[in-house]
Write an enzyme that holds these catalytic residues in place. Sequence first.
Site, PDB file in Angstrom:
ATOM      1  N   LYS A  40       0.899  -1.091  -0.452  1.00  0.00           N
ATOM      2  CA  LYS A  40      -0.241   0.051  -0.028  1.00  0.00           C
ATOM      3  C   LYS A  40       1.040   1.184   0.413  1.00  0.00           C
ATOM      4  O   LYS A  40       1.947   0.876   0.113  1.00  0.00           O
ATOM      5  CB  LYS A  40      -0.918   0.242   1.116  1.00  0.00           C
ATOM      6  CG  LYS A  40      -0.245  -0.002   2.760  1.00  0.00           C
ATOM      7  CD  LYS A  40      -1.442  -0.291   3.926  1.00  0.00           C
ATOM      8  CE  LYS A  40      -0.831  -0.404   4.733  1.00  0.00           C
ATOM      9  NZ  LYS A  40      -0.110   0.291   5.787  1.00  0.00           N
ATOM     10  N   TYR A 266      15.746  29.749   8.018  1.00  0.00           N
ATOM     11  CA  TYR A 266      15.179  31.183   8.649  1.00  0.00           C
ATOM     12  C   TYR A 266      14.321  30.464  10.050  1.00  0.00           C
ATOM     13  O   TYR A 266      15.196  29.315  10.786  1.00  0.00           O
ATOM     14  CB  TYR A 266      13.914  30.270   8.386  1.00  0.00           C
ATOM     15  CG  TYR A 266      13.930  30.121   6.691  1.00  0.00           C
ATOM     16  CD1 TYR A 266      13.204  31.887   5.988  1.00  0.00           C
ATOM     17  CD2 TYR A 266      13.536  29.058   6.370  1.00  0.00           C
ATOM     18  CE1 TYR A 266      12.956  31.894   4.810  1.00  0.00           C
ATOM     19  CE2 TYR A 266      13.307  29.101   4.760  1.00  0.00           C
ATOM     20  CZ  TYR A 266      13.001  30.914   3.846  1.00  0.00           C
ATOM     21  OH  TYR A 266      12.616  30.866   2.428  1.00  0.00           O
TER      22      TYR A 266
END
Lengths: 375, 375
Positions: A40, A266
């Site tokens: 999956k 940042y």
Amino acid sequence: MSNSLEHAGAILTIDLDAIGANYRLLRDRFQGAECAAVVKADAYGLGVEAVAPALARAGCGTFYVALIDEGIRLRRVLEDVDIHVLGGLLPGSLDAFAEYRLVPTLNSLAEVEAWSGVAAGADEAPSADLHIDTGMNRLGLPRDELDLLCREPERLGATSLATVMSHLACADDPGHPLNRRQLEDFTGARAALAGAGVGAGASASLVNSSGIFLGPEFHFDVARPGVALYGGNPLPGKPNPMAQVVRLQGKILQVRDVDTPQTVGYGASHRITRRGRIATVALGYADGFLRSSSNTGSGYIGDIRVPFVGRVSMDLITIDVSAVPQHLIHPGALIDMIGPSNPIDRVAADAGTIGYEIMTALGARYHRVYAGDGA
Amino acid sequence: MSNSLEHAGAILTIDLDAIGANYRLLRDRFQGAECAAVVKADAYGLGVEAVAPALARAGCGTFYVALIDEGIRLRRVLEDVDIHVLGGLLPGSLDAFAEYRLVPTLNSLAEVEAWSGVAAGADEAPSADLHIDTGMNRLGLPRDELDLLCREPERLGATSLATVMSHLACADDPGHPLNRRQLEDFTGARAALAGAGVGAGASASLVNSSGIFLGPEFHFDVARPGVALYGGNPLPGKPNPMAQVVRLQGKILQVRDVDTPQTVGYGASHRITRRGRIATVALGYADGFLRSSSNTGSGYIGDIRVPFVGRVSMDLITIDVSAVPQHLIHPGALIDMIGPSNPIDRVAADAGTIGYEIMTALGARYHRVYAGDGA
């Protein structure tokens, strides 16, 4: 879609032979009749079109997916294998199961009845899996619905049960008391179903990757390993018996000398405390390299650890390469972001998560290389 | 690739008109000459093939991407716009810039020289952007390389500079002292370049989304907003001036009654303390819904908050829906995972990250709907 080798910011190599070897290791360890494979989520992010055929070449004939469209995609790749869909019957999806020969998982009494309607109209009794919940409280028949089904087995109609299954919540923690309780409940559920004459020919399936290592009493007929096939450790805290499958190499875009009192990235979250060198690598959280590894993750150059400094940004990660001989660090050179020295579970721990999430997040911008064929 | 509406576990709706409105709001607020748009990372996960044309219809003519292959992909969609590539010149990538009319960002003196080699062989001087680092320490010419370029401007060769740019590290924190220092350093760098006769006709560019709100002295000629176009708040802690762009609705697969002493999900991390109901929704961390929102995130049904209980798993999230009238909760019903009551920045805060990461992680298994056209 895979970016070209020259243009990509990082190279993702997936070792299909390692996946094949992992499948055979699990199959040999498993004492039931059939070791399936869970593919999956695009084979846990590694690419189902490449991974599932490799598993088939390694001997696997039964596959599990989560969603119907994953089953359809897999059917287009493997014509002759058994494909089971774990997610149940969504409204409007019944026809696709027959069309693509997918076996649905019936997760509730309502789904049992919906499927018996399909079965009533079919020439041949269509098979389905019955999922009994034993402690996840996520999908599967709860206790009261199981009891009702045992009292009124005619609710199944003409459905032929391929598998009676359940799912362990804590298999990666062998000492957790829930494992034994789930085993007892699953055994009890099977006995109750047998007493009601339900699922006489059905296989039983309980274990995932870690469950295989809980010992033979947990094994039953069908195993459903996923993460261990792809190199994740089914035994957290112990040595990993699985072969590593994933290598992710980030390309250096730029190298710079830094010194106090500069900051990096940042929010200026990393302060430079001494002279050093920083390499900027061309991948970031948009490539699934989680932002939670900001200031905590690390890459490797050979066996030298090179720590992330500053926040992981969308397309870039800044790495302190002061410890590495200068001639190894230049634009275009590669840093192992996942590799022999920093396996997927270690990368996950640095990001505060589990290897499964690191894999399924592997991004679309990498240049992808498949090595070997699994056979 | 988008799963079908019937088969998908969740529906992702992207409002192109909201993106258009956000572009116009930022453009009107910006006092420089040109408001560009950053569409790297597949337009922050929203799909560049749909988003970039919508921005073009809203009036945008200049686009920024991170990687060359993103520029090539964008060029195939928009023939007549300016496309700038932020990531610099990777070895082996020089030819693609001319072929697809992409403007590279020169992030180092080495790249300046590499590009001057390209320029020397070209019929027409190929343009490039010059990136001066003023405090990110990530990409861009550091101070010493800038000084050297100003002393020896002939290193640029025949290159025509389109833009001189830098990037703010703390623009979302207006009071951070680094903002003003970066502004001063950028102003100083431009003066030094001008003194050396470099980049006379070039535009100047400093601000991202948040930077536009720092005021006109930060604006210069070209703005490069990204996240605010897509509904992220450029003013953390203040009301969001942007229109919401993203809605994500998860489908309920199953509903169950629960009671003490049951537990929910992997690791049995959530203990049921009273009678209630749990809905299992068909998306998980493999769809980019971060596992770090386990036990902390929430969905909404209308304006009723429904908290996540237990760990987010690969394909499934379990949600406490005890507070919701029973007739609203059934297989196939939808829960807002991102929506009017839980905007992207709130979802991000619950997961311990920023809206940017939530967007760029949006997965491949959703059924995607684009609403409006941006015009």
